[in-house]
Design a protein around this motif. Structure first.
Motif, PDB file in Angstrom:
ATOM      1  N   VAL A 163     108.778  60.966 -63.991  1.00  0.00           N
ATOM      2  CA  VAL A 163     109.739  62.071 -64.091  1.00  0.00           C
ATOM      3  C   VAL A 163     109.021  63.283 -64.679  1.00  0.00           C
ATOM      4  O   VAL A 163     108.381  63.171 -65.725  1.00  0.00           O
ATOM      5  N   ASP A 164     109.070  64.424 -63.971  1.00  0.00           N
ATOM      6  CA  ASP A 164     108.531  65.683 -64.510  1.00  0.00           C
ATOM      7  C   ASP A 164     109.731  66.608 -64.708  1.00  0.00           C
ATOM      8  O   ASP A 164     110.155  67.299 -63.774  1.00  0.00           O
TER       9      ASP A 164
ATOM     10  N   ASN B 257     104.065  50.955 -71.773  1.00  0.00           N
ATOM     11  CA  ASN B 257     103.220  52.111 -72.171  1.00  0.00           C
ATOM     12  C   ASN B 257     104.039  53.294 -72.657  1.00  0.00           C
ATOM     13  O   ASN B 257     103.538  54.169 -73.338  1.00  0.00           O
ATOM     14  N   ASP B 258     105.314  53.327 -72.258  1.00  0.00           N
ATOM     15  CA  ASP B 258     106.143  54.480 -72.664  1.00  0.00           C
ATOM     16  C   ASP B 258     107.583  53.996 -72.811  1.00  0.00           C
ATOM     17  O   ASP B 258     108.331  53.925 -71.837  1.00  0.00           O
ATOM     18  N   ARG B 259     107.919  53.621 -74.059  1.00  0.00           N
ATOM     19  CA  ARG B 259     109.231  53.003 -74.290  1.00  0.00           C
ATOM     20  C   ARG B 259     110.369  53.948 -73.932  1.00  0.00           C
ATOM     21  O   ARG B 259     111.494  53.519 -73.664  1.00  0.00           O
ATOM     22  N   ASP B 260     110.088  55.272 -73.935  1.00  0.00           N
ATOM     23  CA  ASP B 260     111.153  56.225 -73.571  1.00  0.00           C
ATOM     24  C   ASP B 260     111.137  56.522 -72.069  1.00  0.00           C
ATOM     25  O   ASP B 260     111.981  57.237 -71.562  1.00  0.00           O
ATOM     26  N   GLY B 261     110.103  56.003 -71.389  1.00  0.00           N
ATOM     27  CA  GLY B 261     109.968  56.314 -69.960  1.00  0.00           C
ATOM     28  C   GLY B 261     110.816  55.398 -69.090  1.00  0.00           C
ATOM     29  O   GLY B 261     111.376  54.411 -69.584  1.00  0.00           O
ATOM     30  N   PRO B 262     110.909  55.720 -67.793  1.00  0.00           N
ATOM     31  CA  PRO B 262     111.705  54.896 -66.871  1.00  0.00           C
ATOM     32  C   PRO B 262     111.106  53.492 -66.773  1.00  0.00           C
ATOM     33  O   PRO B 262     109.908  53.314 -66.895  1.00  0.00           O
ATOM     34  N   ASP B 263     111.968  52.497 -66.553  1.00  0.00           N
ATOM     35  CA  ASP B 263     111.502  51.119 -66.384  1.00  0.00           C
ATOM     36  C   ASP B 263     110.666  50.997 -65.121  1.00  0.00           C
ATOM     37  O   ASP B 263     110.762  51.813 -64.198  1.00  0.00           O
TER      38      ASP B 263
END
Ligand SMILES: CCCCCc1ccc(-c2ccc(S(=O)(=O)CCO)cc2)cc1[C@H]1C[C@H]1c1ccccn1
Length: 200
Positions: free
Chosen positions: A135-136, A93-99
Protein backbone atom coordinates in the motif's frame (compact mmCIF):
# COMPACT_ATOMS: atom_id res chain seq x y z
CA UNK A 1 7.35 -11.20 -14.59
CA UNK A 2 10.56 -12.99 -13.61
CA UNK A 3 10.63 -16.78 -14.06
CA UNK A 4 13.20 -19.16 -12.61
CA UNK A 5 13.42 -22.85 -13.51
CA UNK A 6 15.78 -25.65 -12.43
CA UNK A 7 16.16 -28.61 -14.77
CA UNK A 8 15.53 -31.79 -12.76
CA UNK A 9 14.58 -35.29 -13.92
CA UNK A 10 12.93 -38.10 -11.93
CA UNK A 11 12.97 -41.52 -13.64
CA UNK A 12 13.92 -39.75 -16.87
CA UNK A 13 10.96 -37.34 -16.63
CA UNK A 14 11.42 -33.56 -16.43
CA UNK A 15 9.98 -32.28 -13.12
CA UNK A 16 11.58 -28.84 -13.32
CA UNK A 17 10.78 -26.75 -10.22
CA UNK A 18 9.46 -23.34 -11.26
CA UNK A 19 9.36 -20.01 -9.42
CA UNK A 20 7.63 -16.97 -10.94
CA UNK A 21 7.53 -13.51 -9.36
CA UNK A 22 5.07 -10.97 -10.73
CA UNK A 23 3.97 -7.61 -9.27
CA UNK A 24 0.50 -6.50 -10.36
CA UNK A 25 -0.87 -3.00 -9.67
CA UNK A 26 -4.42 -2.44 -8.42
CA UNK A 27 -5.16 -5.71 -6.62
CA UNK A 28 -4.53 -7.26 -3.18
CA UNK A 29 -3.18 -10.62 -2.10
CA UNK A 30 -6.53 -11.57 -0.63
CA UNK A 31 -8.22 -10.91 -4.00
CA UNK A 32 -5.58 -12.93 -5.91
CA UNK A 33 -5.99 -15.92 -3.58
CA UNK A 34 -9.79 -15.62 -3.57
CA UNK A 35 -9.98 -15.98 -7.36
CA UNK A 36 -7.23 -18.62 -7.52
CA UNK A 37 -8.85 -20.81 -4.84
CA UNK A 38 -12.52 -20.41 -5.78
CA UNK A 39 -13.83 -23.27 -7.96
CA UNK A 40 -16.59 -21.00 -9.29
CA UNK A 41 -14.00 -18.91 -11.16
CA UNK A 42 -11.60 -21.57 -12.46
CA UNK A 43 -13.13 -22.19 -15.88
CA UNK A 44 -12.91 -18.41 -16.47
CA UNK A 45 -9.11 -18.26 -16.31
CA UNK A 46 -7.70 -21.84 -16.48
CA UNK A 47 -7.97 -22.39 -20.25
CA UNK A 48 -6.08 -25.74 -20.21
CA UNK A 49 -8.88 -27.14 -18.02
CA UNK A 50 -11.25 -29.66 -19.62
CA UNK A 51 -13.14 -30.73 -16.47
CA UNK A 52 -13.04 -29.79 -12.78
CA UNK A 53 -14.86 -31.48 -9.91
CA UNK A 54 -14.81 -30.60 -6.21
CA UNK A 55 -14.60 -34.09 -4.66
CA UNK A 56 -14.69 -32.89 -1.06
CA UNK A 57 -15.33 -29.71 0.87
CA UNK A 58 -13.13 -30.31 3.90
CA UNK A 59 -13.81 -26.77 5.22
CA UNK A 60 -14.50 -23.31 3.78
CA UNK A 61 -10.75 -22.90 3.15
CA UNK A 62 -9.87 -26.45 2.12
CA UNK A 63 -11.20 -28.33 -0.92
CA UNK A 64 -10.25 -31.51 -2.80
CA UNK A 65 -10.27 -31.15 -6.61
CA UNK A 66 -10.13 -33.58 -9.53
CA UNK A 67 -9.15 -31.79 -12.78
CA UNK A 68 -8.77 -33.10 -16.30
CA UNK A 69 -6.57 -30.93 -18.50
CA UNK A 70 -6.70 -30.65 -22.27
CA UNK A 71 -4.37 -33.01 -24.09
CA UNK A 72 -1.06 -31.46 -25.12
CA UNK A 73 0.19 -33.24 -28.23
CA UNK A 74 2.16 -35.53 -28.49
CA UNK A 75 1.70 -36.48 -24.81
CA UNK A 76 -1.34 -38.33 -23.41
CA UNK A 77 -4.10 -36.37 -21.65
CA UNK A 78 -3.47 -35.66 -17.96
CA UNK A 79 -5.58 -35.38 -14.82
CA UNK A 80 -4.66 -34.21 -11.34
CA UNK A 81 -6.20 -34.80 -7.89
CA UNK A 82 -5.18 -32.37 -5.18
CA UNK A 83 -6.18 -30.69 -1.96
CA UNK A 84 -6.24 -26.91 -2.02
CA UNK A 85 -5.94 -24.71 1.08
CA UNK A 86 -6.18 -20.93 1.36
CA UNK A 87 -5.10 -18.93 4.38
CA UNK A 88 -4.04 -15.54 5.65
CA UNK A 89 -0.53 -15.22 7.11
CA UNK A 90 0.52 -12.53 9.60
CA UNK A 91 2.98 -10.00 8.16
CA UNK A 92 6.05 -10.81 10.33
CA UNK A 93 8.11 -7.98 8.80
CA UNK A 94 5.52 -5.25 9.28
CA UNK A 95 2.94 -5.85 11.98
CA UNK A 96 1.01 -2.76 10.84
CA UNK A 97 1.17 -3.82 7.19
CA UNK A 98 -1.39 -5.84 5.20
CA UNK A 99 -1.46 -9.60 5.83
CA UNK A 100 0.03 -12.04 3.38
CA UNK A 101 -2.26 -14.56 1.69
CA UNK A 102 -1.43 -17.97 0.26
CA UNK A 103 -3.01 -20.90 -1.58
CA UNK A 104 -1.28 -24.29 -1.52
CA UNK A 105 -2.29 -27.08 -3.92
CA UNK A 106 -0.85 -30.53 -3.19
CA UNK A 107 -1.53 -33.83 -4.96
CA UNK A 108 -3.33 -36.44 -2.89
CA UNK A 109 -5.22 -39.71 -3.34
CA UNK A 110 -8.91 -40.55 -3.19
CA UNK A 111 -10.25 -44.11 -2.91
CA UNK A 112 -12.98 -43.47 -5.52
CA UNK A 113 -10.56 -41.97 -8.09
CA UNK A 114 -7.48 -44.18 -8.41
CA UNK A 115 -4.80 -42.94 -10.87
CA UNK A 116 -4.38 -44.09 -14.49
CA UNK A 117 -7.55 -46.19 -14.81
CA UNK A 118 -9.09 -44.25 -17.71
CA UNK A 119 -7.63 -42.37 -20.67
CA UNK A 120 -5.75 -39.87 -18.46
CA UNK A 121 -2.27 -40.11 -16.98
CA UNK A 122 -2.27 -38.78 -13.39
CA UNK A 123 0.18 -35.93 -12.81
CA UNK A 124 1.49 -35.03 -9.36
CA UNK A 125 2.01 -31.44 -8.32
CA UNK A 126 2.91 -29.13 -5.49
CA UNK A 127 1.91 -25.49 -5.99
CA UNK A 128 2.31 -22.52 -3.67
CA UNK A 129 0.89 -19.08 -4.47
CA UNK A 130 2.14 -16.47 -1.99
CA UNK A 131 0.77 -12.91 -2.22
CA UNK A 132 2.11 -9.77 -0.52
CA UNK A 133 0.01 -6.60 -0.76
CA UNK A 134 1.80 -3.23 -0.95
CA UNK A 135 0.00 0.00 0.00
CA UNK A 136 1.40 3.42 -1.00
CA UNK A 137 -1.02 5.81 0.77
CA UNK A 138 -1.95 9.00 -1.13
CA UNK A 139 0.16 11.98 0.01
CA UNK A 140 -2.77 14.32 0.62
CA UNK A 141 -4.64 12.00 3.01
CA UNK A 142 -7.21 11.27 0.25
CA UNK A 143 -9.14 7.98 0.44
CA UNK A 144 -7.24 4.88 -0.65
CA UNK A 145 -7.98 3.76 -4.21
CA UNK A 146 -6.71 0.90 -6.40
CA UNK A 147 -4.07 3.35 -7.67
CA UNK A 148 -2.43 3.07 -4.24
CA UNK A 149 -2.15 -0.74 -4.03
CA UNK A 150 -0.22 -3.53 -5.74
CA UNK A 151 0.41 -7.20 -5.12
CA UNK A 152 3.70 -9.10 -5.32
CA UNK A 153 2.79 -12.62 -6.42
CA UNK A 154 5.23 -15.51 -5.95
CA UNK A 155 4.12 -18.73 -7.67
CA UNK A 156 6.14 -21.91 -7.07
CA UNK A 157 5.32 -25.28 -8.63
CA UNK A 158 6.72 -28.73 -9.19
CA UNK A 159 4.77 -30.86 -11.68
CA UNK A 160 5.60 -34.54 -12.16
CA UNK A 161 3.98 -35.43 -15.50
CA UNK A 162 3.19 -38.96 -14.26
CA UNK A 163 3.76 -40.98 -17.41
CA UNK A 164 6.83 -40.64 -19.60
CA UNK A 165 6.94 -37.67 -21.98
CA UNK A 166 10.07 -36.41 -23.75
CA UNK A 167 11.88 -33.89 -21.51
CA UNK A 168 12.26 -31.61 -24.54
CA UNK A 169 8.47 -31.66 -25.10
CA UNK A 170 7.73 -31.05 -21.41
CA UNK A 171 10.20 -28.16 -21.18
CA UNK A 172 8.76 -26.57 -24.32
CA UNK A 173 5.25 -26.90 -22.86
CA UNK A 174 6.27 -25.49 -19.47
CA UNK A 175 8.12 -22.59 -21.13
CA UNK A 176 5.04 -21.74 -23.23
CA UNK A 177 2.23 -22.44 -20.78
CA UNK A 178 3.37 -20.99 -17.45
CA UNK A 179 3.85 -17.35 -18.53
CA UNK A 180 0.53 -17.46 -20.44
CA UNK A 181 -1.23 -19.03 -17.44
CA UNK A 182 0.05 -16.48 -14.90
CA UNK A 183 -0.56 -13.43 -17.15
CA UNK A 184 -4.05 -14.65 -18.02
CA UNK A 185 -4.92 -15.32 -14.37
CA UNK A 186 -3.65 -11.98 -13.05
CA UNK A 187 -5.38 -10.07 -15.86
CA UNK A 188 -8.59 -11.92 -14.88
CA UNK A 189 -8.24 -10.77 -11.25
CA UNK A 190 -7.62 -7.14 -12.32
CA UNK A 191 -10.72 -7.24 -14.50
CA UNK A 192 -12.91 -8.92 -11.86
CA UNK A 193 -11.95 -6.44 -9.14
CA UNK A 194 -11.60 -3.10 -10.97
CA UNK A 195 -15.12 -1.86 -10.10
CA UNK A 196 -15.39 -3.60 -6.72
CA UNK A 197 -14.42 -2.36 -3.23
CA UNK A 198 -10.84 -3.34 -2.27
CA UNK A 199 -10.72 -6.70 -0.40
CA UNK A 200 -7.74 -6.59 2.02
C1 LIG B 1 2.66 -33.31 -21.21
C2 LIG B 1 2.14 -32.27 -20.26
C3 LIG B 1 1.86 -32.85 -18.91
C4 LIG B 1 1.43 -31.83 -17.88
C5 LIG B 1 0.28 -30.91 -18.35
C6 LIG B 1 -0.16 -30.02 -17.18
C7 LIG B 1 -1.32 -30.33 -16.50
C8 LIG B 1 -1.74 -29.58 -15.41
C9 LIG B 1 -0.97 -28.49 -15.01
C10 LIG B 1 -1.38 -27.64 -13.86
C11 LIG B 1 -2.33 -28.08 -12.94
C12 LIG B 1 -2.72 -27.27 -11.88
C13 LIG B 1 -2.17 -26.01 -11.75
S1 LIG B 1 -2.61 -24.98 -10.43
O1 LIG B 1 -1.58 -24.00 -10.28
O2 LIG B 1 -2.88 -25.81 -9.30
C14 LIG B 1 -4.07 -24.12 -10.86
C15 LIG B 1 -5.30 -24.95 -10.79
O3 LIG B 1 -5.56 -25.50 -12.05
C16 LIG B 1 -1.23 -25.57 -12.65
C17 LIG B 1 -0.84 -26.36 -13.71
C18 LIG B 1 0.21 -28.18 -15.67
C19 LIG B 1 0.61 -28.93 -16.77
C20 LIG B 1 1.81 -28.51 -17.52
C21 LIG B 1 1.62 -28.20 -18.96
C22 LIG B 1 1.99 -27.16 -18.04
C23 LIG B 1 1.02 -26.10 -17.72
C24 LIG B 1 1.47 -25.05 -16.98
C25 LIG B 1 0.57 -24.06 -16.67
C26 LIG B 1 -0.71 -24.16 -17.12
C27 LIG B 1 -1.11 -25.25 -17.84
N1 LIG B 1 -0.23 -26.22 -18.17
Amino acid sequence: MRMYRREEEVDGMAVDPLKAVHTVPGITGHEVCHYFFGPQYRYDWETTLEQMTVLETVSDDTLVFLQTHKRIWPASQRDVLFWSHMRKLPNENDRDGPDLWTVVNNSTTHLDYPPNVGKCVRIYLKVCLLCQTRVDPPKDGAPLTRDNISCKITYCSVVNPGGWAPASVLRAVYKREYPKFLKRFTAYVVNQTKNKPIMF
